[in-house]
Motif scaffolding. Structure first.
Motif, PDB file in Angstrom:
ATOM      1  N   GLY A 153      42.434  54.010  24.338  1.00 35.23           N
ATOM      2  CA  GLY A 153      43.507  53.563  24.948  1.00 35.23           C
ATOM      3  C   GLY A 153      43.306  51.805  25.147  1.00 35.23           C
ATOM      4  O   GLY A 153      42.524  51.216  24.249  1.00 35.23           O
ATOM      5  N   THR A 154      43.747  51.181  26.163  1.00 36.62           N
ATOM      6  CA  THR A 154      43.795  49.865  26.438  1.00 36.62           C
ATOM      7  C   THR A 154      42.987  49.483  27.761  1.00 36.62           C
ATOM      8  O   THR A 154      43.653  49.291  28.545  1.00 36.62           O
ATOM      9  CB  THR A 154      45.122  49.290  26.153  1.00 36.62           C
ATOM     10  OG1 THR A 154      46.098  50.029  27.116  1.00 36.62           O
ATOM     11  CG2 THR A 154      45.400  49.130  24.663  1.00 36.62           C
ATOM     12  N   PRO A 155      41.851  49.828  28.014  1.00 36.54           N
ATOM     13  CA  PRO A 155      41.221  49.605  29.176  1.00 36.54           C
ATOM     14  C   PRO A 155      41.546  48.110  29.764  1.00 36.54           C
ATOM     15  O   PRO A 155      41.344  47.106  29.050  1.00 36.54           O
ATOM     16  CB  PRO A 155      39.611  49.573  29.037  1.00 36.54           C
ATOM     17  CG  PRO A 155      39.649  50.467  27.614  1.00 36.54           C
ATOM     18  CD  PRO A 155      40.631  50.071  27.030  1.00 36.54           C
ATOM     19  N   GLY A 156      41.955  48.002  30.856  1.00 36.34           N
ATOM     20  CA  GLY A 156      42.295  46.826  31.634  1.00 36.34           C
ATOM     21  C   GLY A 156      43.372  46.240  30.991  1.00 36.34           C
ATOM     22  O   GLY A 156      43.808  45.112  31.054  1.00 36.34           O
ATOM     23  N   GLY A 157      44.298  46.820  29.973  1.00 38.65           N
ATOM     24  CA  GLY A 157      45.493  46.544  29.196  1.00 38.65           C
ATOM     25  C   GLY A 157      45.143  45.577  28.119  1.00 38.65           C
ATOM     26  O   GLY A 157      45.628  44.727  27.517  1.00 38.65           O
ATOM     27  N   PHE A 158      43.531  45.474  27.778  1.00 42.67           N
ATOM     28  CA  PHE A 158      43.183  44.930  26.484  1.00 42.67           C
ATOM     29  C   PHE A 158      42.873  45.846  25.370  1.00 42.67           C
ATOM     30  O   PHE A 158      42.397  47.048  25.743  1.00 42.67           O
ATOM     31  CB  PHE A 158      41.609  44.239  26.726  1.00 42.67           C
ATOM     32  CG  PHE A 158      42.097  43.085  27.850  1.00 42.67           C
ATOM     33  CD1 PHE A 158      42.623  42.054  27.617  1.00 42.67           C
ATOM     34  CD2 PHE A 158      41.627  43.307  29.316  1.00 42.67           C
ATOM     35  CE1 PHE A 158      42.711  41.061  28.812  1.00 42.67           C
ATOM     36  CE2 PHE A 158      41.612  42.364  30.103  1.00 42.67           C
ATOM     37  CZ  PHE A 158      42.445  41.271  29.966  1.00 42.67           C
ATOM     38  N   ASP A 159      42.950  45.249  24.136  1.00 42.40           N
ATOM     39  CA  ASP A 159      42.893  46.053  22.879  1.00 42.40           C
ATOM     40  C   ASP A 159      41.184  46.211  22.956  1.00 42.40           C
ATOM     41  O   ASP A 159      40.639  45.399  23.578  1.00 42.40           O
ATOM     42  CB  ASP A 159      43.405  45.658  21.668  1.00 42.40           C
ATOM     43  CG  ASP A 159      42.884  44.272  21.500  1.00 42.40           C
ATOM     44  OD1 ASP A 159      41.669  44.049  21.108  1.00 42.40           O
ATOM     45  OD2 ASP A 159      43.714  43.311  20.987  1.00 42.40           O
ATOM     46  N   LEU A 160      40.945  47.274  21.829  1.00 42.84           N
ATOM     47  CA  LEU A 160      39.591  47.539  21.911  1.00 42.84           C
ATOM     48  C   LEU A 160      38.489  46.307  21.455  1.00 42.84           C
ATOM     49  O   LEU A 160      37.440  46.124  22.007  1.00 42.84           O
ATOM     50  CB  LEU A 160      39.022  48.655  21.311  1.00 42.84           C
ATOM     51  CG  LEU A 160      39.593  50.191  21.738  1.00 42.84           C
ATOM     52  CD1 LEU A 160      39.330  51.226  20.996  1.00 42.84           C
ATOM     53  CD2 LEU A 160      39.409  50.221  23.302  1.00 42.84           C
ATOM     54  N   THR A 161      38.997  45.536  20.716  1.00 40.69           N
ATOM     55  CA  THR A 161      38.311  44.609  20.023  1.00 40.69           C
ATOM     56  C   THR A 161      37.932  43.442  21.233  1.00 40.69           C
ATOM     57  O   THR A 161      36.908  42.685  21.514  1.00 40.69           O
ATOM     58  CB  THR A 161      39.366  43.826  19.107  1.00 40.69           C
ATOM     59  OG1 THR A 161      39.331  44.460  18.082  1.00 40.69           O
ATOM     60  CG2 THR A 161      38.493  42.580  18.399  1.00 40.69           C
ATOM     61  N   ALA A 162      39.256  43.004  22.163  1.00 40.86           N
ATOM     62  CA  ALA A 162      38.829  42.278  23.251  1.00 40.86           C
ATOM     63  C   ALA A 162      38.027  42.848  24.354  1.00 40.86           C
ATOM     64  O   ALA A 162      37.171  42.098  24.728  1.00 40.86           O
ATOM     65  CB  ALA A 162      40.265  42.130  23.925  1.00 40.86           C
ATOM     66  N   VAL A 163      37.894  44.342  24.520  1.00 37.89           N
ATOM     67  CA  VAL A 163      36.868  45.001  25.296  1.00 37.89           C
ATOM     68  C   VAL A 163      35.698  44.521  24.877  1.00 37.89           C
ATOM     69  O   VAL A 163      34.680  44.077  25.574  1.00 37.89           O
ATOM     70  CB  VAL A 163      37.488  46.231  25.603  1.00 37.89           C
ATOM     71  CG1 VAL A 163      36.236  46.970  26.255  1.00 37.89           C
ATOM     72  CG2 VAL A 163      38.814  46.514  26.197  1.00 37.89           C
ATOM     73  N   VAL A 208      34.634  41.112  25.869  1.00 35.08           N
ATOM     74  CA  VAL A 208      34.198  41.082  27.128  1.00 35.08           C
ATOM     75  C   VAL A 208      32.747  41.638  27.449  1.00 35.08           C
ATOM     76  O   VAL A 208      32.253  41.148  27.991  1.00 35.08           O
ATOM     77  CB  VAL A 208      35.445  41.659  27.874  1.00 35.08           C
ATOM     78  CG1 VAL A 208      34.924  41.808  29.327  1.00 35.08           C
ATOM     79  CG2 VAL A 208      36.679  40.809  27.965  1.00 35.08           C
ATOM     80  N   PHE A 209      32.587  42.818  26.681  1.00 40.05           N
ATOM     81  CA  PHE A 209      31.404  43.657  26.924  1.00 40.05           C
ATOM     82  C   PHE A 209      30.036  42.420  26.513  1.00 40.05           C
ATOM     83  O   PHE A 209      29.365  42.494  27.281  1.00 40.05           O
ATOM     84  CB  PHE A 209      31.382  44.718  25.990  1.00 40.05           C
ATOM     85  CG  PHE A 209      30.156  45.424  26.260  1.00 40.05           C
ATOM     86  CD1 PHE A 209      29.203  45.555  26.968  1.00 40.05           C
ATOM     87  CD2 PHE A 209      30.333  46.670  25.422  1.00 40.05           C
ATOM     88  CE1 PHE A 209      28.293  46.334  27.368  1.00 40.05           C
ATOM     89  CE2 PHE A 209      29.125  47.668  25.652  1.00 40.05           C
ATOM     90  CZ  PHE A 209      28.092  47.452  26.469  1.00 40.05           C
ATOM     91  N   GLN A 210      30.380  41.944  25.387  1.00 35.08           N
ATOM     92  CA  GLN A 210      29.317  41.080  24.741  1.00 35.08           C
ATOM     93  C   GLN A 210      29.072  39.689  26.092  1.00 35.08           C
ATOM     94  O   GLN A 210      27.954  39.357  26.295  1.00 35.08           O
ATOM     95  CB  GLN A 210      29.534  40.640  23.625  1.00 35.08           C
ATOM     96  CG  GLN A 210      28.488  39.578  22.976  1.00 35.08           C
ATOM     97  CD  GLN A 210      27.038  40.432  22.730  1.00 35.08           C
ATOM     98  OE1 GLN A 210      26.959  41.185  22.103  1.00 35.08           O
ATOM     99  NE2 GLN A 210      26.098  39.920  23.642  1.00 35.08           N
ATOM    100  N   SER A 211      30.308  39.398  26.360  1.00 39.10           N
ATOM    101  CA  SER A 211      30.266  38.018  27.062  1.00 39.10           C
ATOM    102  C   SER A 211      29.562  38.605  28.633  1.00 39.10           C
ATOM    103  O   SER A 211      28.910  37.634  29.227  1.00 39.10           O
ATOM    104  CB  SER A 211      31.791  37.704  27.293  1.00 39.10           C
ATOM    105  OG  SER A 211      31.757  36.504  28.124  1.00 39.10           O
TER     106      SER A 211
END
Length: 713
Positions: free
Chosen positions: A174-184, A187-190
């Motif tokens: 799905g879209t955790p936190g409203g973000f697509d998986l690419t954005a997640v 964020v994970f790397q950041s």
């Protein structure tokens, strides 16, 4: 209790003292001391008793060295309870810890030699770091999205994923936190970069780094394996891939492992937990012993029967879900008969809360302690109505998941007073009994033998002090006359670190997840309507199965009294469009007419509603959309494309004319159902899900016209 108490006398005496109170299956667990052992233990079957007596018997008989055995469980509270039981059995020097606590202890010891320097600071909460990570990427977040991102990152790390392979492995989440998986993934790397910049690690890093050191440093691995020769893992159905990997590295190819679990109580899959390791234990260790604990000592036959029927009612949901569903243990009740579970339908949430408060008062009047009553719900947001209803009735309560017991000011003050009193004791003086000493000391903080008549903060303060007094009485009885005030203060300090709180006299309000591992004389399971149980976002067969297991956990928390309720509307006077949970089909009696609340406790049973099945492949339909269409998502649609498109164009025009969203006219699922059913009359059209009388009257003729015209194009 001293070890000598267990070692006096011949071998038969030792066995009788440790094993005498166990049933045949528990005794088999306790006496199988070597080699791999898998214990399948149903709810209330005494698994903790079996494994603690196994450890005690192994130590006292000389098979185990207490310093070389590690018992692992999943919560600090459960670990503290296990240590307490082991002390009572004369083996208090056995290590009983959570995975994280055991790994952190090893990491603190080995970090200087394996990595060098000081161990980075451990991060208590991820929120601030995730917020900073998102800001670096110029992403807008709020508290809810940060919480969801934190949960997703935790899932990824315990699943042993990295920012580099997260996107590939997380498809379908799905879209955790409203973000697509690419954005997640970004964020994970950041997030990992921010942690490095600040020289901090999180709880998942504790496991990951320990795994890394054990894999890469043979000397460290050899030292750990020399230290621990035998392992016991409780709640094994909740092991994540990362925890399983750590356990394998601790073992180092050895098989001195006892695991205990119940696949039917797997309710934390969203955190990465998987029963796969429990279910595949025999395949990994072909020579492993297997013991099933099915004698339920907790609940009455009426409660046990309902729990068994709930799991037995589950129907096939397709090959993937069926492969993940383990055949449940058939519990056999050992307690005398009790009252039948009660089912109550209410008109709205407010009426349901008021009804529960009234029934709680009835239990209190009949002699049930408030601390032996729990109100359990699916989401924390449901608690407010029950807090208000209980407060309005003058009934004390405690919200599990609220302020921690040992963080309360009166509890911290009490421990300080008790510690000061130990210093004031005169050497050689014969002290009063422990319970009386604690009462006298806490009297200066407001403790009295009888509860205050007022409620609110005064009552809550007294309940905290009363819980400490009751704990002193309990420990004095269990540990014996030699258990001193100093011992009690040390016990409180250890419990404070483990958050192993004593029982507080108040009705417990808790989510079903927070209730795992607990039990009460009386349990109220509330809000049992579709959309809450199962929860609306359980949109796959596997997630619906987990919701069924969650309700099973709720049912099996009850020893004697079980109340199950739901409401037909959210607010007073609101539209009564809620339906009882599908899980209650075949369990609850037929509904009867009534007023605000309709108690259904003794009505005759109705025939269970048949589960909705896919008309193509025959598997059970899990989501509302699938049930509307009559077909699972895996099977291809059977409608004519021109009919479906004609309906979509008509719906678009209707929505524009009425200035409403398209789904208000008909949802996509309803349009699909119409296109596939090809209705030729209003009667056929009205039989479809999603088409009520008002929509039939408003749109029926038009829909039939469109279907007739499009089918001949």
């Amino acid at each position: 209790m001293s070890t000598e108490n267990f070692e006096d006398g011949p071998q038969e005496t030792l066995e009788e003292r440790i094993l005498g109170g166990l049933d045949a299956e528990q005794r088999e667990v306790a006496t199988t001391l070597t080699g791999p052992l898998c214990v399948l233990a149903g709810a209330g079957t005494g698994k903790t008793r079996a494994i603690t007596h196994r450890i005690a018997y192994g130590v006292h008989s000389g098979v185990y060295s207490p310093q070389r055995l590690l018992a692992v469980t999943f919560t600090a509270r459960a670990a503290a309870e296990m240590r307490s039981r082991l002390r009572d059995l004369g083996v208090g020097n056995v290590q009983a810890r959570t995975f994280h606590a055991a790994a952190l202890r090893q990491l603190q010891f080995f970090w200087p030699q394996a990595v060098g320097g000081a161990l980075p600071q451990l991060l208590d909460h991820k929120a601030s770091i995730i917020a900073e990570a998102a800001r670096r990427l110029r992403l807008s977040t709020d508290r809810a999205s940060i919480r969801d991102l934190a949960s997703e990152i935790e899932w990824a790390k315990v699943s042993m994923l990295t920012p580099a392979n997260y996107l590939e492995k997380a498809q379908g989440r799905g879209t955790p936190g409203g973000f697509d998986l690419t954005a997640v993934a970004r964020v994970f790397q950041s997030y990992e970069d921010v942690k490095t910049d600040r020289n901090v690690i999180d709880f998942e890093d504790v496991l990951l780094i320990t795994v890394g050191i054990l894999q890469e440093d043979p000397k460290v691995a050899a030292t750990v394996r020399e230290q621990y020769r035998h392992f016991v893992v409780d709640e094994y159905q909740d092991v994540s891939p990362l925890q399983q990997r750590l356990l394998e590295l601790w073992l180092g190819g050895r098989d001195e492992l006892c695991v205990v679990g119940d696949a039917s109580q797997t309710i934390y899959s969203f955190t990465g937990a998987s029963p796969r390791h429990l279910l595949e234990f025999k395949a990994r260790y072909p020579d492993a012993g297997m013991v099933k604990l099915i004698r339920d000592y907790r609940s009455t036959p009426q409660v046990v029967k309902l729990a068994n029927e709930l799991l037995a009612a589950r129907r096939s949901s397709g090959p993937v879900a069926d492969a993940a569903w383990a055949a449940p243990l058939q519990l056999v009740a050992q307690r005398p008969h009790g009252p039948s579970p009660q089912f109550t339908e209410c008109t709205d949430d407010e009426a349901e809360a008021a009804t529960v408060a009234k029934k709680v008062q009835g239990l209190l009047d009949a002699g049930t302690k408030a601390s032996e009553i729990a109100v359990l719900f699916r989401t924390n947001g449901q608690s407010e109505a029950y807090e208000q209803a209980l407060a309005a009735s003058g009934i004390g309560y405690q919200l599990r998941g609220g302020e921690r017991f040992f963080a309360r000011k009166e509890v911290r003050d009490s421990i300080l007073q008790l510690r000061a009193a130990t210093r004031a004791l005169t050497p050689g003086e014969v002290p009063d009994p422990l319970g009386q000493m604690v009462r006298d000391i806490l009297a200066s903080l407001g403790y009295t033998d009888s509860a205050p008549h007022s409620g609110g903060a005064v009552r809550e303060r007294w309940e905290s002090l009363a819980a400490l007094v009751a704990l002193a009485d309990e420990l004095a009885q269990v540990r014996g006359a030699d258990f001193s005030l100093s011992d009690f203060v040390n016990e409180l300090q250890e419990r404070s670190l483990a958050q192993h709180a004593p029982t507080v006299q108040g009705v417990t309000l808790a989510s079903l997840h927070a209730a795992k591992g607990l039990e009460w004389d009386a349990v109220f399971l509330v809000g049992l309507s579709e959309g809450l149980m199962p929860i609306s976002f359980a949109d796959s067969p596997e997630s619906v199965d987990e919701e069924r297991r969650l309700l099973y956990v709720g049912i099996t928390r009850a020893r004697e009294h079980l109340f199950m309720s739901w409401s037909t509307a959210r607010t007073p006077g609101g539209r009564a469009n809620r339906k009882p949970s599908r899980f209650l089909d075949g369990l609850r009696p037929d509904s009867v007419t009534g007023g605000t609340a309709r108690s259904l406790g003794r009505a005759p049973k109705r025939k269970a509603a048949a589960p909705a099945m896919c008309r193509v492949c025959g598997t059970m339909l899990s989501s509302g959309a699938e049930r509307k269409v009559g077909r699972c998502n895996q099977c291809p649609p059977s409608y004519e494309e021109q009919s479906f498109e004609a309906l979509r164009e008509w719906r678009k025009a209707q929505a524009l004319e009425a200035d409403v969203p398209a789904f208000v006219v008909f949802t996509d699922a309803t349009l699909t159902a119409i296109a596939e059913a090809k209705p030729k009359s209003l009667e056929e059209l009205s039989a479809l899900a999603g088409i009520g009388p008002s929509k039939l009257e408003k749109y029926g003729e038009e829909v039939l016209r469109i279907m007739a015209e499009s089918s001949v194009l």
